[in-house]
Design a protein around this motif. Structure first.
Motif, PDB file in Angstrom:
ATOM      1  N   CYS A  33     -10.470   3.696  -7.410  1.00  0.00           N
ATOM      2  CA  CYS A  33      -9.603   3.721  -6.231  1.00  0.00           C
ATOM      3  C   CYS A  33      -9.229   5.146  -5.835  1.00  0.00           C
ATOM      4  O   CYS A  33      -8.713   5.354  -4.734  1.00  0.00           O
ATOM      5  CB  CYS A  33      -8.346   2.901  -6.475  1.00  0.00           C
ATOM      6  N   ALA A  34      -9.483   6.121  -6.712  1.00  0.00           N
ATOM      7  CA  ALA A  34      -9.174   7.512  -6.380  1.00  0.00           C
ATOM      8  C   ALA A  34      -9.986   8.439  -7.268  1.00  0.00           C
ATOM      9  O   ALA A  34     -10.213   8.138  -8.441  1.00  0.00           O
ATOM     10  CB  ALA A  34      -7.681   7.799  -6.555  1.00  0.00           C
ATOM     11  N   TYR A  75       0.837  -1.203   0.000  1.00  0.00           N
ATOM     12  CA  TYR A  75       0.000   0.000   0.000  1.00  0.00           C
ATOM     13  C   TYR A  75       0.874   1.257   0.000  1.00  0.00           C
ATOM     14  O   TYR A  75       0.671   2.166  -0.811  1.00  0.00           O
ATOM     15  CB  TYR A  75      -0.909  -0.026   1.230  1.00  0.00           C
ATOM     16  N   HIS A  76       1.837   1.299   0.892  1.00  0.00           N
ATOM     17  CA  HIS A  76       2.673   2.494   1.009  1.00  0.00           C
ATOM     18  C   HIS A  76       3.533   2.716  -0.236  1.00  0.00           C
ATOM     19  O   HIS A  76       3.860   3.856  -0.564  1.00  0.00           O
ATOM     20  CB  HIS A  76       3.559   2.391   2.244  1.00  0.00           C
ATOM     21  N   GLU A 135      -1.949   9.383  -5.916  1.00  0.00           N
ATOM     22  CA  GLU A 135      -2.441  10.744  -5.711  1.00  0.00           C
ATOM     23  C   GLU A 135      -1.623  11.743  -6.525  1.00  0.00           C
ATOM     24  O   GLU A 135      -2.179  12.680  -7.112  1.00  0.00           O
ATOM     25  CB  GLU A 135      -2.396  11.092  -4.226  1.00  0.00           C
ATOM     26  N   HIS A 154      -7.770   7.834   2.085  1.00  0.00           N
ATOM     27  CA  HIS A 154      -7.139   9.135   2.322  1.00  0.00           C
ATOM     28  C   HIS A 154      -8.041  10.214   1.742  1.00  0.00           C
ATOM     29  O   HIS A 154      -8.368  10.175   0.558  1.00  0.00           O
ATOM     30  CB  HIS A 154      -5.757   9.174   1.648  1.00  0.00           C
ATOM     31  N   ALA A 176      -7.349  -1.849   3.237  1.00  0.00           N
ATOM     32  CA  ALA A 176      -6.531  -0.705   2.825  1.00  0.00           C
ATOM     33  C   ALA A 176      -7.209   0.592   3.263  1.00  0.00           C
ATOM     34  O   ALA A 176      -8.399   0.799   2.998  1.00  0.00           O
ATOM     35  CB  ALA A 176      -6.321  -0.713   1.314  1.00  0.00           C
ATOM     36  N   THR A 183      -7.471   5.368  -2.255  1.00  0.00           N
ATOM     37  CA  THR A 183      -7.112   4.156  -1.536  1.00  0.00           C
ATOM     38  C   THR A 183      -6.242   3.324  -2.465  1.00  0.00           C
ATOM     39  O   THR A 183      -5.831   3.791  -3.527  1.00  0.00           O
ATOM     40  CB  THR A 183      -8.358   3.382  -1.064  1.00  0.00           C
ATOM     41  N   HIS A 184      -5.945   2.101  -2.086  1.00  0.00           N
ATOM     42  CA  HIS A 184      -5.112   1.226  -2.925  1.00  0.00           C
ATOM     43  C   HIS A 184      -5.924   0.758  -4.134  1.00  0.00           C
ATOM     44  O   HIS A 184      -7.150   0.608  -4.044  1.00  0.00           O
ATOM     45  CB  HIS A 184      -4.640   0.024  -2.099  1.00  0.00           C
ATOM     46  N   GLN A 189       0.628   4.232  -2.840  1.00  0.00           N
ATOM     47  CA  GLN A 189      -0.422   5.183  -2.496  1.00  0.00           C
ATOM     48  C   GLN A 189      -0.067   6.622  -2.852  1.00  0.00           C
ATOM     49  O   GLN A 189      -0.851   7.338  -3.485  1.00  0.00           O
ATOM     50  CB  GLN A 189      -0.745   5.079  -1.000  1.00  0.00           C
TER      51      GLN A 189
END
Length: 233
Positions: free
Chosen positions: A57-58, A16-17, A24, A199, A196, A212-213, A20
């Motif tokens: 996811c975003a 994830y990190h 964005e 944000h 996950a 998110t992921h 992520q």
């Protein structure tokens, strides 16, 4: 991995990190390269098509006051079977009118994990559109708190990220013994799909990003926020 037992949850959190922030960053570079506001809305997904925003996811909205656009676009796309790429530029007022034109009690199916999240109703969308954007944004931020499973995995994930940094730093000198592992098994994927974190990012010029992921969608975030506000029906 270093010494000690493996943790699929921590390894998934590392995955994830690793992506992520890039998601964005990519979304903002495409949608707001100079913060001009020319792009009103955008989204990111691991799929080929621009589907309903709540299934992505975003998402990006240049104006946080129109954050409910994500719900309205999703409703119209899923209910009328229309491509989001064809209707993304529709005004919020026009989207509201299309939702209102649907029969009372109409619902569209959603991929949820409980009876409360398996569908989105026309009435929920209309209530969200009538809710002050500030209240909607605050509810989304409150719903974005990581769950217990993620909080347990996070400390170990931070240790793995630091170990990885040491292994890649030629000037780090002697590093602890370690070995590489794959983090794309079904177990890793399932953990990210279910846990996950989300944000909610307020942008300096009044925009907002939800993310998110790629293995997860934004729908659980929206469902929790709507439930807290009493808008789920």
């Amino acid at each position: 991995m270093g010494k000690g037992p493996r943790s699929v949850e921590a390894e998934a959190a590392v995955a994830y990190h690793l992506v992520q922030g890039d998601i964005e960053d990519l979304l903002l570079r495409l949608c707001a390269p100079d913060a001009s506001g020319r792009v009103a809305t955008g989204a990111c997904t691991g799929e080929e098509d621009w589907s309903a925003p709540v299934e992505m996811c975003a998402t990006y909205n240049a104006n946080a006051a129109e954050l409910a656009r994500d719900l309205a676009l999703s409703w119209v796309s899923l209910h009328s079977k229309e491509s989001v790429s064809r209707i993304a530029g529709t005004t919020l007022e026009a989207l509201r009118a299309r939702v209102e034109a649907a029969p009372r009690g109409a619902r569209v199916p959603m991929k949820g994990t409980s009876e409360l999240t398996v569908s989105l109703s026309r009435e929920s969308v209309l209530k969200a559109l009538a809710t002050p954007s500030a209240a909607l944004l605050e509810a989304l931020e409150a719903a974005a708190v990581p769950d217990d499973a993620w909080c347990v995995a996070e400390p170990k994930a931070r240790e793995l990220i630091e170990l990885r940094r040491q292994l890649e730093d030629e000037a780090a000198g002697e590093v602890p013994p370690a070995f590489w592992v794959k983090i794309a098994t079904r177990e890793h994927t399932r953990f990210l799909e279910e846990h996950a974190p989300f944000h909610v990012r307020r942008l300096p010029r009044g925009g907002v990003v939800l993310a998110t992921h790629p293995y997860r969608t934004l729908w659980p975030l929206w469902a929790d926020a709507l439930f807290v506000l009493g808008l789920m029906s």
